[in-house]
Write a protein that holds these residues in place. Structure first.
Motif, PDB file in Angstrom:
ATOM      1  N   LEU A 190       0.858  -1.851   0.207  1.00 26.92           N
ATOM      2  CA  LEU A 190      -0.134  -0.283  -0.454  1.00 26.92           C
ATOM      3  C   LEU A 190       0.959   1.420   0.077  1.00 26.92           C
ATOM      4  O   LEU A 190       1.221   1.726  -0.821  1.00 26.92           O
ATOM      5  CB  LEU A 190      -0.506   0.369   1.493  1.00 26.92           C
ATOM      6  CG  LEU A 190      -1.864   1.193   1.748  1.00 26.92           C
ATOM      7  CD1 LEU A 190      -2.983   1.500  -0.077  1.00 26.92           C
ATOM      8  CD2 LEU A 190      -2.422   0.857   3.040  1.00 26.92           C
ATOM      9  N   PHE A 191       2.053   1.117   1.090  1.00 29.96           N
ATOM     10  CA  PHE A 191       2.911   2.184   0.847  1.00 29.96           C
ATOM     11  C   PHE A 191       3.466   2.872  -0.298  1.00 29.96           C
ATOM     12  O   PHE A 191       3.629   3.328  -0.626  1.00 29.96           O
ATOM     13  CB  PHE A 191       3.315   2.093   2.338  1.00 29.96           C
ATOM     14  CG  PHE A 191       2.476   2.794   3.226  1.00 29.96           C
ATOM     15  CD1 PHE A 191       1.442   2.895   3.539  1.00 29.96           C
ATOM     16  CD2 PHE A 191       3.735   3.623   3.948  1.00 29.96           C
ATOM     17  CE1 PHE A 191       1.063   2.966   4.540  1.00 29.96           C
ATOM     18  CE2 PHE A 191       3.107   4.015   5.413  1.00 29.96           C
ATOM     19  CZ  PHE A 191       1.445   3.930   5.974  1.00 29.96           C
ATOM     20  N   ALA A 192       3.902   1.603  -0.830  1.00 28.17           N
ATOM     21  CA  ALA A 192       4.582   1.500  -2.086  1.00 28.17           C
ATOM     22  C   ALA A 192       4.276   2.578  -3.293  1.00 28.17           C
ATOM     23  O   ALA A 192       4.686   3.160  -3.890  1.00 28.17           O
ATOM     24  CB  ALA A 192       5.389   0.298  -2.313  1.00 28.17           C
ATOM     25  N   GLY A 193       2.442   1.776  -3.115  1.00 32.65           N
ATOM     26  CA  GLY A 193       2.296   2.236  -4.161  1.00 32.65           C
ATOM     27  C   GLY A 193       1.998   3.847  -4.534  1.00 32.65           C
ATOM     28  O   GLY A 193       1.738   4.578  -5.206  1.00 32.65           O
ATOM     29  N   LEU A 194       1.241   3.698  -2.920  1.00 34.50           N
ATOM     30  CA  LEU A 194       0.815   5.381  -3.128  1.00 34.50           C
ATOM     31  C   LEU A 194       1.888   6.655  -3.215  1.00 34.50           C
ATOM     32  O   LEU A 194       1.836   7.680  -3.724  1.00 34.50           O
ATOM     33  CB  LEU A 194      -0.004   6.066  -1.641  1.00 34.50           C
ATOM     34  CG  LEU A 194      -1.375   4.789  -0.992  1.00 34.50           C
ATOM     35  CD1 LEU A 194      -1.633   5.470   0.093  1.00 34.50           C
ATOM     36  CD2 LEU A 194      -2.269   5.621  -1.752  1.00 34.50           C
ATOM     37  N   GLY A 195       3.186   6.157  -2.203  1.00 31.40           N
ATOM     38  CA  GLY A 195       4.721   6.969  -2.505  1.00 31.40           C
ATOM     39  C   GLY A 195       4.809   7.113  -4.038  1.00 31.40           C
ATOM     40  O   GLY A 195       5.947   8.101  -4.135  1.00 31.40           O
ATOM     41  N   LEU A 196       4.978   6.317  -4.756  1.00 33.60           N
ATOM     42  CA  LEU A 196       5.503   6.217  -5.703  1.00 33.60           C
ATOM     43  C   LEU A 196       4.267   7.105  -6.994  1.00 33.60           C
ATOM     44  O   LEU A 196       5.165   7.894  -7.483  1.00 33.60           O
ATOM     45  CB  LEU A 196       5.372   4.796  -6.799  1.00 33.60           C
ATOM     46  CG  LEU A 196       6.231   3.730  -6.250  1.00 33.60           C
ATOM     47  CD1 LEU A 196       6.917   2.417  -6.980  1.00 33.60           C
ATOM     48  CD2 LEU A 196       8.007   4.559  -6.205  1.00 33.60           C
ATOM     49  N   VAL A 197       2.848   6.780  -6.232  1.00 28.16           N
ATOM     50  CA  VAL A 197       2.481   8.035  -7.520  1.00 28.16           C
ATOM     51  C   VAL A 197       2.858   9.245  -6.698  1.00 28.16           C
ATOM     52  O   VAL A 197       2.314  10.241  -8.040  1.00 28.16           O
ATOM     53  CB  VAL A 197       0.519   7.198  -7.038  1.00 28.16           C
ATOM     54  CG1 VAL A 197      -0.087   8.190  -8.030  1.00 28.16           C
ATOM     55  CG2 VAL A 197       0.336   6.294  -7.717  1.00 28.16           C
ATOM     56  N   VAL A 198       2.543   9.619  -6.288  1.00 28.81           N
ATOM     57  CA  VAL A 198       2.639  11.162  -5.436  1.00 28.81           C
ATOM     58  C   VAL A 198       4.555  11.402  -6.002  1.00 28.81           C
ATOM     59  O   VAL A 198       3.785  12.570  -6.492  1.00 28.81           O
ATOM     60  CB  VAL A 198       2.998  11.165  -3.643  1.00 28.81           C
ATOM     61  CG1 VAL A 198       3.152  12.758  -4.162  1.00 28.81           C
ATOM     62  CG2 VAL A 198       1.102  10.574  -3.396  1.00 28.81           C
ATOM     63  N   ALA A 199       4.732  10.414  -6.105  1.00 24.05           N
ATOM     64  CA  ALA A 199       6.635  11.003  -6.619  1.00 24.05           C
ATOM     65  C   ALA A 199       6.987  11.228  -7.582  1.00 24.05           C
ATOM     66  O   ALA A 199       7.217  11.913  -8.330  1.00 24.05           O
ATOM     67  CB  ALA A 199       7.782  10.075  -5.765  1.00 24.05           C
ATOM     68  N   ALA A 200       5.623  10.368  -8.739  1.00 24.40           N
ATOM     69  CA  ALA A 200       5.795  10.676  -9.787  1.00 24.40           C
ATOM     70  C   ALA A 200       5.192  11.513 -10.234  1.00 24.40           C
ATOM     71  O   ALA A 200       5.077  11.835 -12.186  1.00 24.40           O
ATOM     72  CB  ALA A 200       5.336   8.905 -10.040  1.00 24.40           C
ATOM     73  N   LEU A 201       4.633  12.058  -9.459  1.00 19.02           N
ATOM     74  CA  LEU A 201       3.823  13.273 -10.710  1.00 19.02           C
ATOM     75  C   LEU A 201       4.450  14.757 -10.247  1.00 19.02           C
ATOM     76  O   LEU A 201       4.351  15.710 -11.353  1.00 19.02           O
ATOM     77  CB  LEU A 201       2.945  13.998  -9.193  1.00 19.02           C
ATOM     78  CG  LEU A 201       1.275  12.675  -9.397  1.00 19.02           C
ATOM     79  CD1 LEU A 201       0.262  14.224  -7.775  1.00 19.02           C
ATOM     80  CD2 LEU A 201       0.543  12.515 -10.483  1.00 19.02           C
ATOM     81  N   THR A 202       6.215  14.379 -10.176  1.00 19.67           N
ATOM     82  CA  THR A 202       7.106  15.394  -9.816  1.00 19.67           C
ATOM     83  C   THR A 202       8.085  15.476 -10.761  1.00 19.67           C
ATOM     84  O   THR A 202       8.576  14.446  -9.556  1.00 19.67           O
ATOM     85  CB  THR A 202       6.764  16.151  -9.151  1.00 19.67           C
ATOM     86  OG1 THR A 202       7.512  17.465  -9.227  1.00 19.67           O
ATOM     87  CG2 THR A 202       6.864  15.692  -7.419  1.00 19.67           C
ATOM     88  N   PRO A 203       8.804  15.762 -11.322  1.00 21.61           N
ATOM     89  CA  PRO A 203      10.392  15.165 -11.529  1.00 21.61           C
ATOM     90  C   PRO A 203      11.420  15.998 -10.418  1.00 21.61           C
ATOM     91  O   PRO A 203      12.394  15.854 -10.437  1.00 21.61           O
ATOM     92  CB  PRO A 203      10.639  15.763 -12.667  1.00 21.61           C
ATOM     93  CG  PRO A 203       9.704  17.303 -13.225  1.00 21.61           C
ATOM     94  CD  PRO A 203       8.423  16.921 -12.108  1.00 21.61           C
TER      95      PRO A 203
END
Length: 303
Positions: A190-203
């Motif tokens: 759960l945390f991996a998915g949420l963290g990667l989605v948020v991080a992938a929104l910005t370079p």
């Protein structure tokens, strides 16, 4: 190439000449997508702990790993020295109590895993090879979840080894250890998915770090505050349902309903078995939804 072939009509240089600059032809095996996917997974997992990178990159992840393990080592030492009949902390409660450390680790490493590829525009380079978009997303997702599982499961292994060393009941400790592993496995996904989605929104890595921390802390703070207000007003029935709106309380609700854990909700009012089904469905939907959002994000980022 003979010099005379380089000149066109009228002595002018030809514009369509192929020059041999010494590249060697590769006759070795083509390892394909599977090898590339495994290599990307291994590289991302090692990078999550600074392995293969500079010494400076190792400081934060290794420090947080040590902070996660230190309370478990202290608990074991106390249990062995005082000959306790049971561990003072349940396996399923350990990650809940140290959620701040897990959040900091995720905030630091999720942007490191994906934001730099976006910032330096290396994603199209990945996709120009045999690797495809699904391979990139699966490798990054699996690596981040594995890194979190190592972070959260290692203290449980220390607790379990200490419990056996203290000669506590084998069956009881094994059951609790297994329940704890299931809990942190769900948490890691759960945390991996949420963290990667948020991080992938910005370079921008800094923005990614701040965004991940904000998502985890604001959601938990808001849910905990409203739950405390509900408890103060004797509205205990709504406390369990409010836990659906924060990642860590979702995990708390699942393990309370299905893993015989004591809830960390205010007043101990965790969800019932029926509500626990809803919690589990929300967790699985969030994991699947994170994967889908990452696939959609890299459909554009790979162009």
């Amino acid at each position: 190439m003979p010099p005379e072939t380089l000149a066109g009509p009228g002595g002018k240089p030809a514009q369509d000449v192929i020059h041999n600059i010494g590249y060697r032809h590769y006759d070795g095996p083509r390892l394909g997508r599977g090898y590339a996917r495994r290599s990307l997974f291994s590289q991302s997992l090692r990078g999550a702990y600074g392995l293969g990178r500079s010494a400076k990159s190792k400081v934060l992840p290794m420090t947080l790993f040590a902070v996660m393990c230190l309370p478990a080592a202290i608990i074991v030492a106390v249990a062995v020295a005082t000959k306790m009949n049971r561990l003072p902390m349940e396996y399923t409660r350990y990650a809940i109590y140290l959620q701040a450390v897990i959040g900091l680790y995720l905030a630091a490493q999720a942007p490191q895993s994906v934001s730099r590829d976006l910032r330096f525009k290396t994603v199209p380079l990945y996709f120009s090879r045999p690797i495809e978009r699904v391979d990139y997303v699966v490798a990054k997702f699996a690596a981040m979840a594995s890194a979190l599982f190592v972070l959260t499961a290692t203290p449980l292994v220390i607790l379990y080894a200490g419990a056996l060393l203290a000669k506590l009941d084998f069956a009881e400790q094994t059951k609790g250890f297994a329940q704890g592993l299931v809990s942190v496995a769900l948490l890691s996904l759960l945390f991996a998915g949420l963290g990667l989605v948020v991080a992938a929104l910005t370079p921008r890595r800094g923005f990614g770090v701040a965004a991940v921390i904000a998502v985890l802390t604001i959601s938990y703070g808001a849910v905990s505050t409203v739950q405390s207000i509900a408890l103060a007003r004797d509205n205990s029935d709504v406390i369990g349902w409010l836990g659906l709106f924060s990642p860590i309380t979702l995990i708390d609700g699942v393990q309370t309903a299905f893993l015989s854990a004591h809830s960390a909700f205010p007043g101990g009012h965790g969800p019932s078995a029926g509500a626990g089904v809803v919690y589990l469905l929300v967790v699985l939907t969030a994991i699947a939804g994170s994967y889908g959002l990452l696939m959609s994000r890299y459909r554009k980022a790979g162009l």
